[in-house]
Write a protein that holds these residues in place. Structure first.
Motif, PDB file in Angstrom:
ATOM      1  N   ASP A  47      -8.934  41.587 -15.399  1.00 32.82           N
ATOM      2  CA  ASP A  47      -9.789  41.751 -14.158  1.00 32.82           C
ATOM      3  C   ASP A  47     -10.848  42.548 -14.664  1.00 32.82           C
ATOM      4  O   ASP A  47     -12.202  42.367 -14.265  1.00 32.82           O
ATOM      5  N   HIS A  48     -10.489  43.764 -15.049  1.00 30.83           N
ATOM      6  CA  HIS A  48     -11.670  44.754 -15.383  1.00 30.83           C
ATOM      7  C   HIS A  48     -12.840  44.182 -16.325  1.00 30.83           C
ATOM      8  O   HIS A  48     -13.785  44.642 -16.110  1.00 30.83           O
ATOM      9  N   GLN A  49     -12.097  43.589 -17.452  1.00 31.65           N
ATOM     10  CA  GLN A  49     -13.118  43.143 -18.289  1.00 31.65           C
ATOM     11  C   GLN A  49     -14.061  42.036 -17.846  1.00 31.65           C
ATOM     12  O   GLN A  49     -15.332  42.202 -18.430  1.00 31.65           O
ATOM     13  N   LEU A  50     -13.539  41.279 -16.884  1.00 31.50           N
ATOM     14  CA  LEU A  50     -14.350  40.103 -16.467  1.00 31.50           C
ATOM     15  C   LEU A  50     -15.643  40.658 -15.616  1.00 31.50           C
ATOM     16  O   LEU A  50     -16.755  40.491 -15.434  1.00 31.50           O
ATOM     17  N   VAL A  51     -15.135  41.966 -14.878  1.00 31.51           N
ATOM     18  CA  VAL A  51     -16.184  42.496 -14.110  1.00 31.51           C
ATOM     19  C   VAL A  51     -17.290  43.173 -15.005  1.00 31.51           C
ATOM     20  O   VAL A  51     -18.394  43.122 -15.002  1.00 31.51           O
ATOM     21  N   ILE A  52     -16.908  43.832 -15.989  1.00 25.73           N
ATOM     22  CA  ILE A  52     -17.661  44.457 -16.956  1.00 25.73           C
ATOM     23  C   ILE A  52     -18.600  43.555 -17.741  1.00 25.73           C
ATOM     24  O   ILE A  52     -19.828  43.785 -18.157  1.00 25.73           O
ATOM     25  N   GLU A  53     -18.114  42.488 -18.245  1.00 22.76           N
ATOM     26  CA  GLU A  53     -18.868  41.284 -18.810  1.00 22.76           C
ATOM     27  C   GLU A  53     -20.019  40.862 -17.951  1.00 22.76           C
ATOM     28  O   GLU A  53     -21.205  40.768 -18.460  1.00 22.76           O
ATOM     29  N   ALA A  54     -19.770  40.725 -16.697  1.00 24.02           N
ATOM     30  CA  ALA A  54     -20.556  40.204 -15.498  1.00 24.02           C
ATOM     31  C   ALA A  54     -21.661  41.299 -15.287  1.00 24.02           C
ATOM     32  O   ALA A  54     -22.895  40.755 -15.321  1.00 24.02           O
ATOM     33  N   LEU A  55     -21.350  42.416 -15.088  1.00 25.13           N
ATOM     34  CA  LEU A  55     -22.131  43.614 -14.926  1.00 25.13           C
ATOM     35  C   LEU A  55     -23.310  43.706 -16.168  1.00 25.13           C
ATOM     36  O   LEU A  55     -24.243  44.021 -15.867  1.00 25.13           O
ATOM     37  N   GLN A  58     -23.251  54.001 -17.920  1.00 26.23           N
ATOM     38  CA  GLN A  58     -24.193  52.974 -18.168  1.00 26.23           C
ATOM     39  C   GLN A  58     -24.669  51.890 -17.352  1.00 26.23           C
ATOM     40  O   GLN A  58     -25.774  51.185 -17.294  1.00 26.23           O
ATOM     41  N   LEU A  59     -23.453  51.549 -16.629  1.00 26.19           N
ATOM     42  CA  LEU A  59     -23.719  50.100 -15.555  1.00 26.19           C
ATOM     43  C   LEU A  59     -24.080  50.493 -14.311  1.00 26.19           C
ATOM     44  O   LEU A  59     -23.372  50.665 -13.364  1.00 26.19           O
ATOM     45  N   GLN A  60     -25.395  50.790 -14.135  1.00 27.97           N
ATOM     46  CA  GLN A  60     -26.127  51.424 -12.839  1.00 27.97           C
ATOM     47  C   GLN A  60     -27.130  50.467 -12.695  1.00 27.97           C
ATOM     48  O   GLN A  60     -27.957  50.036 -13.611  1.00 27.97           O
ATOM     49  N   TYR A  61     -27.456  50.146 -11.339  1.00 25.34           N
ATOM     50  CA  TYR A  61     -28.467  49.433 -10.699  1.00 25.34           C
ATOM     51  C   TYR A  61     -29.580  50.394 -10.602  1.00 25.34           C
ATOM     52  O   TYR A  61     -29.478  51.574 -10.125  1.00 25.34           O
ATOM     53  N   GLY A  81     -28.412  43.581 -18.310  1.00 27.37           N
ATOM     54  CA  GLY A  81     -29.028  43.566 -19.631  1.00 27.37           C
ATOM     55  C   GLY A  81     -28.467  44.540 -20.830  1.00 27.37           C
ATOM     56  O   GLY A  81     -29.226  45.124 -21.494  1.00 27.37           O
ATOM     57  N   HIS A  82     -27.214  44.681 -20.624  1.00 32.54           N
ATOM     58  CA  HIS A  82     -26.502  45.601 -21.488  1.00 32.54           C
ATOM     59  C   HIS A  82     -25.606  44.614 -22.490  1.00 32.54           C
ATOM     60  O   HIS A  82     -25.268  43.505 -22.158  1.00 32.54           O
ATOM     61  N   ASP A  83     -25.361  45.207 -23.675  1.00 30.75           N
ATOM     62  CA  ASP A  83     -24.606  44.495 -24.821  1.00 30.75           C
ATOM     63  C   ASP A  83     -23.054  44.726 -24.207  1.00 30.75           C
ATOM     64  O   ASP A  83     -22.600  45.930 -24.519  1.00 30.75           O
ATOM     65  N   PHE A  84     -22.469  43.597 -23.679  1.00 32.76           N
ATOM     66  CA  PHE A  84     -21.032  43.495 -23.671  1.00 32.76           C
ATOM     67  C   PHE A  84     -20.114  44.138 -24.668  1.00 32.76           C
ATOM     68  O   PHE A  84     -19.237  44.812 -24.632  1.00 32.76           O
ATOM     69  N   MET A 138      -3.849  49.459 -26.604  1.00 33.57           N
ATOM     70  CA  MET A 138      -4.629  50.288 -26.506  1.00 33.57           C
ATOM     71  C   MET A 138      -4.176  51.984 -26.143  1.00 33.57           C
ATOM     72  O   MET A 138      -3.909  51.544 -25.010  1.00 33.57           O
ATOM     73  N   PRO A 139      -4.492  52.821 -26.710  1.00 35.29           N
ATOM     74  CA  PRO A 139      -3.988  53.909 -26.072  1.00 35.29           C
ATOM     75  C   PRO A 139      -4.853  54.227 -24.654  1.00 35.29           C
ATOM     76  O   PRO A 139      -6.189  54.054 -24.746  1.00 35.29           O
ATOM     77  N   ILE A 140      -4.212  54.928 -23.802  1.00 34.47           N
ATOM     78  CA  ILE A 140      -4.952  55.139 -22.498  1.00 34.47           C
ATOM     79  C   ILE A 140      -6.252  56.138 -22.666  1.00 34.47           C
ATOM     80  O   ILE A 140      -7.202  55.658 -21.883  1.00 34.47           O
ATOM     81  N   ALA A 141      -6.003  57.091 -23.351  1.00 37.01           N
ATOM     82  CA  ALA A 141      -7.074  57.838 -23.600  1.00 37.01           C
ATOM     83  C   ALA A 141      -8.441  57.105 -24.132  1.00 37.01           C
ATOM     84  O   ALA A 141      -9.648  57.290 -23.821  1.00 37.01           O
ATOM     85  N   ASP A 142      -8.142  56.145 -24.792  1.00 42.54           N
ATOM     86  CA  ASP A 142      -9.244  55.136 -25.556  1.00 42.54           C
ATOM     87  C   ASP A 142     -10.037  54.647 -24.619  1.00 42.54           C
ATOM     88  O   ASP A 142     -11.234  54.403 -24.076  1.00 42.54           O
ATOM     89  N   ASP A 143      -9.099  53.924 -23.607  1.00 38.19           N
ATOM     90  CA  ASP A 143      -9.881  53.068 -22.401  1.00 38.19           C
ATOM     91  C   ASP A 143     -10.326  53.943 -21.423  1.00 38.19           C
ATOM     92  O   ASP A 143     -11.572  53.598 -20.998  1.00 38.19           O
ATOM     93  N   LEU A 144      -9.841  55.099 -21.377  1.00 41.03           N
ATOM     94  CA  LEU A 144     -10.483  55.997 -20.193  1.00 41.03           C
ATOM     95  C   LEU A 144     -11.899  56.393 -20.740  1.00 41.03           C
ATOM     96  O   LEU A 144     -12.846  56.578 -19.988  1.00 41.03           O
ATOM     97  N   ALA A 145     -11.966  56.662 -21.927  1.00 42.09           N
ATOM     98  CA  ALA A 145     -13.431  57.051 -22.593  1.00 42.09           C
ATOM     99  C   ALA A 145     -14.120  55.955 -22.498  1.00 42.09           C
ATOM    100  O   ALA A 145     -15.463  56.225 -22.129  1.00 42.09           O
ATOM    101  N   ARG A 146     -13.899  54.687 -22.726  1.00 36.48           N
ATOM    102  CA  ARG A 146     -14.622  53.537 -22.612  1.00 36.48           C
ATOM    103  C   ARG A 146     -15.162  53.178 -21.220  1.00 36.48           C
ATOM    104  O   ARG A 146     -16.226  52.914 -21.002  1.00 36.48           O
ATOM    105  N   ILE A 147     -14.380  53.485 -20.399  1.00 36.48           N
ATOM    106  CA  ILE A 147     -14.655  53.361 -18.972  1.00 36.48           C
ATOM    107  C   ILE A 147     -15.531  54.315 -18.444  1.00 36.48           C
ATOM    108  O   ILE A 147     -16.480  54.087 -17.616  1.00 36.48           O
ATOM    109  N   ALA A 148     -15.328  55.576 -18.811  1.00 35.26           N
ATOM    110  CA  ALA A 148     -16.377  56.683 -18.387  1.00 35.26           C
ATOM    111  C   ALA A 148     -17.785  56.160 -18.946  1.00 35.26           C
ATOM    112  O   ALA A 148     -18.871  56.326 -18.310  1.00 35.26           O
TER     113      ALA A 148
END
Length: 164
Positions: A141-149, A16-19, A154-157, A1-11
């Motif tokens: 590691d990152h993906q596991l954290v995102i899945e749990a969050l 979105q993933l806020q308490y 209550g977000h769609d993983f 996966m290109p870095i730019a795509d991952d960076l956009a998704r992480i942003a």
């Protein structure tokens, strides 16, 4: 996966993933969920959920080593200093052909721009802590954290996960 795509998704994930609020019970639930996920998948990981300078949840599953503890410390140092995912910071430095020392003055002995640490952000407040996983390849590691969050908040993983 290109870095730019991952960076956009992480942003998007960071947005979105806020308490609404975050306390010791939330930390316990998040950490426990991560542990259950890791145990069911037979993953050898260390899990750390903390406020700034205050550990709230910690566990090391079979197969981990003291080195994983150091990775947790170094990754969480990046996230707590920059209020960004450690994976995003690592990808940004890689894309710019630099490193944490040259870009931020961060020593490698104390900071690691590798995936697995994600900021715990409270809406209208900001970053109050971090959740870190260490033991898998950094993107996992990152993906596991995102899945749990996603599950906790209550977000769609499927809508927020890094694209394979």
């Amino acid at each position: 996966m290109p870095i730019a795509d991952d960076l956009a998704r992480i942003a998007l994930q960071e947005q979105q993933l806020q308490y609404a609020s975050f306390n010791e019970e939330d930390a316990w639930k998040l950490g426990s969920r991560l542990r259950q996920m890791a145990e069911s998948r037979k993953l050898a990981v260390v899990i750390d959920v903390r406020r700034v300078n205050q550990p709230l949840f910690y566990t090391a599953l079979p197969g981990t080593t003291p080195d994983n503890v150091e990775w947790v410390r170094r990754k969480s140092n990046v996230t707590l200093r920059l209020h960004r995912s450690s994976y995003a910071i690592g990808l940004e430095t890689e894309a710019k052909g630099t490193n944490l020392l040259d870009r931020y003055g961060f020593q490698a002995s104390d900071y690691a721009g590798h995936g697995g640490c994600f900021p715990l952000r409270v809406s209208n407040t900001g970053v109050v802590g971090a959740v870190t996983v260490s033991g898998l390849p950094q993107r996992e590691d990152h993906q596991l954290v995102i899945e749990a969050l996603c599950a906790e908040l209550g977000h769609d993983f499927a809508a927020l996960r890094l694209i394979e």
